[in-house]
Design a protein around this motif. Structure first.
Motif, PDB file in Angstrom:
ATOM      1  N   TRP A  63      10.344 -20.936  21.813  1.00 35.96           N
ATOM      2  CA  TRP A  63      10.695 -22.055  20.919  1.00 35.96           C
ATOM      3  C   TRP A  63      11.315 -21.518  19.627  1.00 35.96           C
ATOM      4  O   TRP A  63      12.371 -21.992  19.180  1.00 35.96           O
ATOM      5  N   ARG A  70      19.638 -21.684  17.206  1.00 39.30           N
ATOM      6  CA  ARG A  70      20.225 -22.952  16.748  1.00 39.30           C
ATOM      7  C   ARG A  70      20.606 -22.861  15.274  1.00 39.30           C
ATOM      8  O   ARG A  70      21.555 -23.480  14.820  1.00 39.30           O
ATOM      9  N   HIS A 146      17.561 -22.933  26.349  1.00 36.45           N
ATOM     10  CA  HIS A 146      17.134 -24.109  25.593  1.00 36.45           C
ATOM     11  C   HIS A 146      15.613 -24.208  25.702  1.00 36.45           C
ATOM     12  O   HIS A 146      15.036 -23.861  26.749  1.00 36.45           O
ATOM     13  N   LEU A 148      13.777 -26.554  26.343  1.00 36.15           N
ATOM     14  CA  LEU A 148      13.369 -27.372  27.487  1.00 36.15           C
ATOM     15  C   LEU A 148      13.122 -26.518  28.725  1.00 36.15           C
ATOM     16  O   LEU A 148      12.296 -26.849  29.575  1.00 36.15           O
TER      17      LEU A 148
ATOM     18  N   SER B  57      12.060 -28.542  34.762  1.00 36.47           N
ATOM     19  CA  SER B  57      12.582 -28.228  33.424  1.00 36.47           C
ATOM     20  C   SER B  57      14.108 -28.145  33.423  1.00 36.47           C
ATOM     21  O   SER B  57      14.769 -28.656  32.507  1.00 36.47           O
ATOM     22  N   ARG B  61      16.482 -30.570  31.426  1.00 37.23           N
ATOM     23  CA  ARG B  61      17.475 -29.967  30.522  1.00 37.23           C
ATOM     24  C   ARG B  61      18.868 -30.516  30.837  1.00 37.23           C
ATOM     25  O   ARG B  61      19.621 -30.881  29.937  1.00 37.23           O
ATOM     26  N   ASP B 128      13.667 -32.316  22.540  1.00 38.33           N
ATOM     27  CA  ASP B 128      13.743 -30.868  22.739  1.00 38.33           C
ATOM     28  C   ASP B 128      12.403 -30.245  23.137  1.00 38.33           C
ATOM     29  O   ASP B 128      12.355 -29.079  23.521  1.00 38.33           O
ATOM     30  N   THR B 131       9.657 -30.869  27.914  1.00 40.41           N
ATOM     31  CA  THR B 131       9.036 -30.168  29.051  1.00 40.41           C
ATOM     32  C   THR B 131       7.740 -29.469  28.672  1.00 40.41           C
ATOM     33  O   THR B 131       7.047 -28.955  29.554  1.00 40.41           O
TER      34      THR B 131
END
Lengths: 418, 192
Positions: A63, A70, A146, A148, B57, B61, B128, B131
């Motif tokens: 993260w 980013r 990412h 996610l 995921s 995404r 963001d 997941t």
């Protein structure tokens, strides 16, 4: 950035409760069955910390790594070094892991109250190193993935690497992960340092490769060489260390004895059990003399919980909570071979083990009920029948059956009831 | 449409789905030990039940990729596209589980549906970190769940594809996909 805002914006704020709960959950099942030595407590804490903090810190790293990416760290003009940028993001996560680990140590400290000794700093340091390595791996993944995808991937991937090797028949893999199966060691054993060194090597190489991957600049061939070479180096150094190891990373303990003399015999117990030395000596020394008379052997000059040769020194165990019968049984069966000989099929020597154990324990002075519980009624019956004979005949029976336990060409004699 | 598929990483979603199916077929029944409250309670979770988290995921995404502000004013029905991508992938996983009868195949498909549904629900709160919700739920189910006990909530670690274990995953996916569309279905108020 103000310190409070810096700490509050970190993923560590969410990671800390999760990994603390996980750590205490993992520890709660084992803390009641700890051995009476600090090494077992240290390994439990380090293992729980690695299993809990490894995946969670890896996910938090993914993260934070994505946040840095980013934020344009890669392309922006540098006002501080990349290591400094990484350190400021890494620090809150590591502090969270450290706080959880200290909490685990406090819990273990309560369970180990009264046991002399301290946590093993080397085991804890390697555990922290493993956590740092996986957190850095998370940062490296976060640079390109990412959150996610990166967060669940690191969470599950790290957990699989830490947990799955325990189910493998190939034992050496489990000694590389840092998980340590949550257990090591009984008081008469110590942690096998080879596993610790191997884990440290793997963790350092993983951390190095992850840092290079995160901090590399476009076209940096040296960084790519490091990223490819460090895992190979880890395997080249770590694999020979753990290749021959069994399922558990422990070796017999050879130091840390507290000794005293009783009735002309030196009695040694592990220093964690020094308070019970006097009581133990009152049980073990007379029993050793009875055993020496009964088996026709010279009396030992030393009875010890440590290494013993079976001639001058005999071995026994007096763990906390052990009753006198348990100590006597341990001393008596310590005279028998620890492992059977390597014989082909059809070897019947093992049949002598129960009756010999029962006879030795009864000779040492153990109660019949305790002996029956441990060896069974048939072995007890055979032993009692032999005890009814003259001493010389008993010695002959003992030596013959001892030979049957040591050799392939001797069959046991009179070990079953008619 | 091709641009939309490229932006929403349809190829990566397909690759992730295929790799997960391969992993479930090849090593899905391998048990990974998990800690339990008591030492006597030795348990493991099949890899097949965990692997769909990664595929889910990648799917989430892909579904949530793309410029939000651009898509908000797009002429084309991008919300329907996105819903279609997720629903189609989940349906595809179900078809694969039915066609390719491997151990835990149906349970893996159920978990893909459930993880995706949980992520879709979590995306309503924060896209963001969507997941992280199924990942945390999976870990909690592994630690606290009792496979075979018939609990409704520990479906991620339930190896049996019993119909009762589908209720929560299906509900999560349904709600997660329907919720973003609900405001558009409401009658609009005209500003004066």
């Amino acid at each position: 950035m103000p310190i409070r805002r810096w700490a509050r914006s970190s993923a560590a704020v969410l990671a800390l409760p999760v990994l603390t709960a996980y750590l205490f959950f993992v520890m709660s099942r084992s803390v009641d069955v700890l051995e009476d030595n600090w090494l077992s407590a240290t390994v439990l804490v380090s293992s729980a910390a690695v299993l809990a903090a490894g995946p969670v810190c890896g996910a938090a790293g993914a993260w934070e790594g994505a946040r840095l990416a980013r934020g344009g760290v890669d392309g922006a003009a540098a006002v501080r070094s990349r290591a400094a940028i990484l350190a400021w993001s890494l620090l809150p996560i590591l502090v969270a892991a450290l706080v959880a680990m200290l909490g685990g140590l406090a819990l273990a400290g309560v369970a180990m109250a009264g046991v002399p000794g301290l946590p093993d700093p080397l085991v804890l340091a390697v555990a922290l190193l493993v956590i740092v390595a996986w957190t850095l791996a998370g940062f490296a993944a976060g640079r390109h993935l990412h959150p996610l995808v990166g967060v669940p991937l690191l969470l599950v991937g790290t957990w699989l690497w830490l947990a799955y090797p325990a189910a493998l028949e190939t034992f050496w893999v489990r000694h590389l992960t840092g998980d340590n199966l949550g257990f090591c060691c009984e008081t008469d054993a110590v942690y096998d340092q080879r596993a610790l060194y191997a884990q440290a090597v793997v963790a350092v190489c993983l951390a190095g490769a992850a840092y290079l991957f995160w901090s590399r600049r476009r076209g940096a061939r040296l960084a790519w060489a490091g990223i490819a070479g460090l895992p190979l180096l880890a395997m080249a150094v770590a694999f020979p260390l753990v290749r021959d190891m069994g399922p558990e990373a422990q070796v017999p303990r050879t130091s840390g004895l507290a000794c005293g003399r009783s009735d002309g015999v030196e009695v040694c117990v592990w220093r964690e059990r020094e308070k019970q030395l006097g009581t133990t000596a009152l049980i073990a020394v007379p029993a050793a003399r009875r055993l020496a008379t009964g088996t026709g052997q010279p009396a030992p000059r030393r009875v010890t919980e440590g290494p013993a040769d079976g001639a001058d020194s005999w071995r026994f165990a007096a763990p906390p909570g052990a009753r006198p019968d348990d100590v006597l049984f341990g001393l008596a069966t310590g005279l028998l071979p620890a492992e059977p000989p390597v014989c082909g099929p059809g070897w019947s020597g093992a049949d002598a083990y129960g009756p010999l154990s029962a006879w030795l324990a009864l000779t040492a002075g153990a109660g019949q009920d305790a002996v029956e519980r441990r060896t069974g009624p048939e072995s007890l019956g055979a032993a009692r029948r032999v005890l009814g004979r003259p001493p010389a005949a008993q010695v002959r029976w003992f030596r013959h059956n001892l030979d049957a336990l040591r050799r392939c060409d001797v069959s046991p004699s009179e070990v079953t009831l008619p | 449409m091709r641009t939309w598929l490229r932006v929403h990483r349809a190829a990566q979603v397909c690759v992730a789905l295929a790799l997960t199916a391969g992993l479930v077929a090849a090593a899905g029944d391998v048990l990974v030990p998990v800690p339990r409250p008591t030492l006597d309670d030795l348990a493991g979770v099949p890899v097949a039940l965990v692997a769909p988290l990664v595929a889910s995921s990648v799917l989430v995404r892909g579904a949530l990729a793309g410029g939000g502000s651009l898509e908000a004013v797009a002429v084309r029905p991008v919300l329907a596209y996105r819903t279609g991508l997720v629903a189609l992938t989940c349906a595809l996983s179900l078809v694969m589980a039915v066609v390719e009868t491997v151990p835990y195949g149906a349970a893996a498909a159920r978990n893909l549906v459930g993880f995706t549904g949980l992520a879709a629900l979590a995306a309503l709160w924060r896209r963001d970190a969507a997941t992280a919700a199924p990942a945390a739920y999976l870990v909690a189910a592994m630690l606290l769940g009792r496979p075979g006990a018939g609990s409704w909530w520990d479906w991620p670690v339930e190896p049996s594809p019993h119909p009762a274990t589908w209720v929560v995953p299906a509900a999560c996916l349904g709600l997660g996909l329907a919720a973003p569309a609900l405001p558009r279905l409401m009658p609009r108020r005209h500003r004066r």
